[in-house]
Write a protein that holds these residues in place. Structure first.
Motif, mmCIF file in Angstrom:
data_model
loop_
_atom_site.group_PDB
_atom_site.id
_atom_site.type_symbol
_atom_site.label_atom_id
_atom_site.label_comp_id
_atom_site.label_asym_id
_atom_site.label_seq_id
_atom_site.Cartn_x
_atom_site.Cartn_y
_atom_site.Cartn_z
ATOM 1 N N ARG A 1 86.469 70.913 6.347
ATOM 2 C CA ARG A 1 85.625 72.040 6.821
ATOM 3 C C ARG A 1 84.773 71.350 7.979
ATOM 4 N NH1 ARG A 1 80.274 70.491 6.302
ATOM 5 N NH2 ARG A 1 79.657 68.887 4.867
ATOM 6 N N ALA A 2 84.588 72.339 9.148
ATOM 7 C CA ALA A 2 83.915 71.846 10.170
ATOM 8 C C ALA A 2 82.597 71.459 9.678
ATOM 9 C CB ALA A 2 83.982 72.971 11.139
ATOM 10 N N GLU A 3 81.774 70.687 10.518
ATOM 11 C CA GLU A 3 80.718 69.815 10.222
ATOM 12 C C GLU A 3 79.755 70.855 10.108
ATOM 13 O OE1 GLU A 3 80.192 66.840 13.115
ATOM 14 O OE2 GLU A 3 80.853 65.351 11.833
ATOM 15 N N ASP A 4 79.567 72.110 10.856
ATOM 16 C CA ASP A 4 78.620 73.058 10.829
ATOM 17 C C ASP A 4 78.909 74.122 9.895
ATOM 18 O OD1 ASP A 4 80.703 73.982 12.311
ATOM 19 O OD2 ASP A 4 79.600 74.846 13.939
ATOM 20 N N ALA A 5 80.095 74.137 9.292
ATOM 21 C CA ALA A 5 80.532 75.191 8.380
ATOM 22 C C ALA A 5 80.016 74.772 6.906
ATOM 23 C CB ALA A 5 82.220 75.193 8.085
ATOM 24 N N PRO A 6 79.414 75.848 5.973
ATOM 25 C CA PRO A 6 78.974 75.738 4.911
ATOM 26 C C PRO A 6 79.825 75.546 3.747
ATOM 27 C CG PRO A 6 79.310 78.069 5.265
ATOM 28 C CD PRO A 6 79.487 77.163 6.512
ATOM 29 N N GLN A 7 81.151 75.675 4.090
ATOM 30 C CA GLN A 7 82.079 75.147 2.725
ATOM 31 C C GLN A 7 83.435 74.876 3.473
ATOM 32 O OE1 GLN A 7 82.462 78.652 0.245
ATOM 33 N NE2 GLN A 7 83.088 79.915 1.999
ATOM 34 N N PRO A 8 84.424 74.207 2.866
ATOM 35 C CA PRO A 8 85.833 74.038 3.184
ATOM 36 C C PRO A 8 86.493 75.265 3.640
ATOM 37 C CG PRO A 8 85.304 72.473 1.431
ATOM 38 C CD PRO A 8 84.218 73.574 1.614
ATOM 39 N N GLN A 9 87.181 75.229 4.767
ATOM 40 C CA GLN A 9 87.877 76.204 5.112
ATOM 41 C C GLN A 9 89.327 76.222 4.856
ATOM 42 O OE1 GLN A 9 85.536 74.815 7.641
ATOM 43 N NE2 GLN A 9 85.226 76.385 9.237
ATOM 44 N N VAL A 10 89.925 75.219 4.497
ATOM 45 C CA VAL A 10 91.218 75.089 4.281
ATOM 46 C C VAL A 10 91.781 73.979 3.390
ATOM 47 C CG1 VAL A 10 91.770 73.731 6.447
ATOM 48 C CG2 VAL A 10 93.701 74.801 5.427
ATOM 49 N N ALA A 11 92.737 74.053 2.440
ATOM 50 C CA ALA A 11 93.395 73.186 1.576
ATOM 51 C C ALA A 11 94.677 72.865 1.800
ATOM 52 C CB ALA A 11 92.749 73.475 0.128
ATOM 53 N N VAL A 12 95.162 71.853 1.705
ATOM 54 C CA VAL A 12 96.623 71.821 2.105
ATOM 55 C C VAL A 12 97.290 70.738 1.233
ATOM 56 C CG1 VAL A 12 98.148 71.009 4.132
ATOM 57 C CG2 VAL A 12 96.106 72.055 4.672
ATOM 58 N N ALA A 13 98.795 71.013 0.967
ATOM 59 C CA ALA A 13 99.489 69.999 0.273
ATOM 60 C C ALA A 13 100.645 69.986 1.124
ATOM 61 C CB ALA A 13 99.768 70.547 -1.026
ATOM 62 N N VAL A 14 101.326 68.554 1.509
ATOM 63 C CA VAL A 14 102.368 68.466 2.117
ATOM 64 C C VAL A 14 103.089 67.469 1.079
ATOM 65 C CG1 VAL A 14 103.410 67.245 4.352
ATOM 66 C CG2 VAL A 14 101.039 68.763 4.338
ATOM 67 N N VAL A 15 104.531 67.685 1.210
ATOM 68 C CA VAL A 15 105.614 66.815 0.614
ATOM 69 C C VAL A 15 106.600 66.683 1.577
ATOM 70 C CG1 VAL A 15 106.569 68.611 -0.653
ATOM 71 C CG2 VAL A 15 106.884 66.265 -1.087
ATOM 72 N N VAL A 16 107.139 65.349 2.009
ATOM 73 C CA VAL A 16 108.208 65.078 2.732
ATOM 74 C C VAL A 16 109.029 64.236 1.890
ATOM 75 C CG1 VAL A 16 109.003 63.851 5.020
ATOM 76 C CG2 VAL A 16 106.565 64.922 4.698
ATOM 77 N N GLU A 17 110.469 64.972 1.759
ATOM 78 C CA GLU A 17 111.355 64.470 0.919
ATOM 79 C C GLU A 17 112.033 63.047 1.750
ATOM 80 O OE1 GLU A 17 114.331 66.893 -0.607
ATOM 81 O OE2 GLU A 17 112.995 68.502 -0.917
ATOM 82 N N ASP A 18 112.373 63.359 2.756
ATOM 83 C CA ASP A 18 113.056 62.024 3.343
ATOM 84 C C ASP A 18 112.199 61.390 4.419
ATOM 85 O OD1 ASP A 18 112.794 64.457 4.960
ATOM 86 O OD2 ASP A 18 115.079 64.324 5.739
ATOM 87 N N ALA A 19 111.099 60.784 3.764
ATOM 88 C CA ALA A 19 110.003 60.064 4.488
ATOM 89 C C ALA A 19 110.513 58.826 5.194
ATOM 90 C CB ALA A 19 108.777 60.069 3.571
ATOM 91 N N THR A 20 110.151 58.504 6.315
ATOM 92 C CA THR A 20 110.477 57.257 6.912
ATOM 93 C C THR A 20 109.680 56.157 6.683
ATOM 94 O OG1 THR A 20 109.927 58.089 9.195
ATOM 95 C CG2 THR A 20 112.010 58.502 8.839
ATOM 96 N N GLY A 21 109.942 54.893 6.878
ATOM 97 C CA GLY A 21 109.111 53.970 7.067
ATOM 98 C C GLY A 21 109.106 53.243 5.772
ATOM 99 N N ASP A 22 108.504 51.814 5.415
ATOM 100 C CA ASP A 22 108.469 51.211 4.150
ATOM 101 C C ASP A 22 107.487 51.849 3.212
ATOM 102 O OD1 ASP A 22 106.033 50.449 4.833
ATOM 103 O OD2 ASP A 22 106.750 48.436 5.578
ATOM 104 N N ARG A 23 107.802 51.474 1.825
ATOM 105 C CA ARG A 23 106.965 52.206 0.985
ATOM 106 C C ARG A 23 105.404 52.088 1.236
ATOM 107 N NH1 ARG A 23 104.152 52.444 -3.750
ATOM 108 N NH2 ARG A 23 105.061 53.444 -5.397
ATOM 109 N N ALA A 24 104.991 50.954 1.473
ATOM 110 C CA ALA A 24 103.587 50.786 1.896
ATOM 111 C C ALA A 24 103.119 52.073 2.955
ATOM 112 C CB ALA A 24 103.056 49.297 2.417
ATOM 113 N N GLU A 25 104.069 52.068 3.874
ATOM 114 C CA GLU A 25 103.559 53.067 5.004
ATOM 115 C C GLU A 25 103.677 54.486 4.572
ATOM 116 O OE1 GLU A 25 102.766 54.589 8.832
ATOM 117 O OE2 GLU A 25 102.255 52.607 7.839
ATOM 118 N N ILE A 26 104.585 54.654 3.574
ATOM 119 C CA ILE A 26 104.523 56.153 2.912
ATOM 120 C C ILE A 26 103.460 56.423 1.990
ATOM 121 C CG2 ILE A 26 105.697 57.464 1.375
ATOM 122 C CD1 ILE A 26 108.299 56.046 2.332
ATOM 123 N N SER A 27 102.739 55.098 1.392
ATOM 124 C CA SER A 27 101.861 55.449 0.397
ATOM 125 C C SER A 27 100.516 55.481 1.288
ATOM 126 C CB SER A 27 101.807 54.269 -0.723
ATOM 127 O OG SER A 27 101.587 53.128 0.006
ATOM 128 N N GLY A 28 100.500 55.049 2.320
ATOM 129 C CA GLY A 28 99.481 54.913 3.282
ATOM 130 C C GLY A 28 99.176 56.423 4.075
#
Length: 485
Positions: free
Chosen positions: A440-467
């Motif tokens: 939410r924007a700092e001056d907004a009364p409530q959140p304006q968006v909720a998101v979910a992202v999944v990347v199947e072929d993520a790059t980088g080591d496991r620690a980077e992915i989990s981060g």
């Protein structure tokens, strides 16, 4: 009337009777098979004799029709076809329709009685009506941000407006251009064959039809169950979690990728994604309450429509304590669509109320007169407002001082949760990268968006992915697009 005239009349009456009997025979006996004969193109010729109505995004048509001059005259066209294919679906003269093109076919093709000014008299005339228009809930900037963020990698993004359930972005990658097979010729057949045979399955709508193990992103559901059941009352209090932690009733040690998880609080466990703490909390909550909370967020629902059917997200209802523990960290048989995980984030963002997600706002006649309004549906309480407030606090901490730092947006309050999902034989595959969030924007009364992202072929080591290295920046881009709009 003389005898000759009567004989002629009788012959004509007999011939008329034979004609009527034969007509009835044709209708009742071979009629259905004749109608189903692929060589009979009358229905198809009529169906494609006029331009198809348009699907609209942000006030702009993203579809069109092209006059081919052939018997199936008007062929469907798509603007930015690959970008919007997970929303529009396809309308093919050879292969039928899917998604919005299918579910709003009557409106778009001009055959729906709603388009008639006098519905009771509909069908008395032979003139076809122009196709209507279908207005979606999608925000162009958010859709583009998600599409460009995935950049052809296998994965998906779903974004929802928490207060209403409007779907603001729905992206599946890799995608396809529906124009490639919208016609009826050999080129369309070749494109269809190639796309169906492609190893990366571009025709699969990963956002709503593919389920994945949600991994640590599911820990928000487990945290909700722990708070709702009273297993946790103080999110900053130690949880008395031992290290190592043995799964209940087994000799199996559950590892932690993060440090400092022994006896960690719920707040720390969410912030740094402690498997041991969250698995133990899930086991303490127990099967019944874990199932109840998962179902409240939308899991195990076989009837979710947006209006396209959404694959069922699963949380098993019959498990041993060790399986409950694993399921509580998004493993074992727990699976979810990206849309389902966006629903989890949305319910947290909206004070615990889960709104039914929807993709189509209105349907109109060709002149713009509305004939149907779909709008927000009634919400249901997934968790209490107090629990939702504490979950928001935990998710904000995860972004400000935890694994979700790459989702931070200047001038906005952002809550998030990273996740990795093991897969492959012996969990040897590169973990899927998850990120769920809200902003939410700092001056907004409530959140304006909720998101979910999944990347199947993520790059980088496991620690980077989990981060959150792969998925969080995509979520941030989508949230920024909505907040700046």
């Amino acid at each position: 009337m003389n005898r000759c005239t009567r004989q002629v009349a009788a012959v004509f009456a007999l011939l008329l009777a034979v004609l009527l009997v034969n007509t009835a025979r044709v209708q009742l006996v071979p009629g259905p098979s004749l109608r189903d004969n692929p060589a009979d193109l009358r229905d198809d010729i009529a169906r494609w004799s006029l331009p198809r109505g348009d699907i609209v995004v942000d006030g702009r048509p993203v579809t069109g029709s092209r006059d081919t001059g052939r018997r199936l005259r008007y062929e469907r066209t798509y603007t930015d076809g690959a970008l919007y294919a997970p929303v529009t679906g396809y309308a093919s003269q050879r292969y039928g329709t899917s998604l919005v093109e299918n579910l709003q076919d009557g409106i778009l093709a001009g055959s729906d009685p709603l388009l008639s000014p006098l519905p009771l008299l509909d069908g008395l005339g032979s003139r076809r009506r122009p196709g209507g228009r279908v207005v979606t809930t999608i925000r162009d900037a958010a859709q583009r941000a998600a599409f460009e963020g995935l950049d052809g990698r296998r994965g998906a993004v779903a974004a929802i407006e928490p207060a209403t359930g409007r779907i603001l972005a729905l992206v599946s990658s890799p995608s396809y251009d529906p124009s490639a097979f919208s016609g009826a010729g050999e080129a369309a057949a070749g494109a269809w064959t190639r796309l169906n045979g492609a190893a990366d399955r571009p025709l699969l709508n990963r956002a709503i039809r593919q389920t994945y193990p949600p991994g640590s992103a599911f820990k928000i559901v487990t945290a909700a169950a722990a708070l709702e059941s009273g297993v946790v009352e103080d999110v900053d209090a130690p949880t008395l979690t031992p290290h190592p932690y043995l799964l209940p009733g087994t000799a199996t040690v559950l590892p932690d990728a993060a440090e400092g998880c022994e006896n960690a609080s719920l707040s720390y466990a969410v912030r740094w994604s402690c498997n041991t703490v969250m698995a133990r909390l899930g086991a303490r909550v127990g099967l019944a309450d874990m199932v109840g909370t998962a179902v409240a967020f939308g899991f195990n629902d076989t009837g979710l429509r947006i209006p396209a059917a959404v694959a069922r997200s699963n949380f098993d209802t019959d498990m041993s304590p060790d399986q409950v523990a694993l399921s509580s960290i998004g493993q074992f048989n727990t699976t979810a669509t990206p849309l389902q995980m966006a629903m989890v984030a949305s319910a947290v963002a909206s004070g615990g109320t889960l709104r039914r997600p929807y993709l189509v706002e209105t349907a109109t006649r060709a002149d713009g007169d509305p004939v149907a309004h779909y709008g927000p549906g009634a919400g249901r309480q997934a968790v209490s407002a107090a629990t939702a407030a504490r979950l928001r606090e935990l998710m904000v901490r995860a972004v400000e001082d935890g694994t979700g730092g790459r989702a931070a947006i200047p001038g906005a309050v952002v809550g998030g949760k990273t996740g990795t999902a093991q897969h492959g034989v012996g969990n040897a595959g590169t973990p899927y990268a998850w990120f769920i969030s809200w902003a939410r924007a700092e001056d907004a009364p409530q959140p304006q968006v909720a998101v979910a992202v999944v990347v199947e072929d993520a790059t980088g080591d496991r620690a980077e992915i989990s981060g959150g290295g792969s998925a969080a920046p995509i979520a941030r881009a989508v949230m920024e697009a909505v907040l700046s709009g």
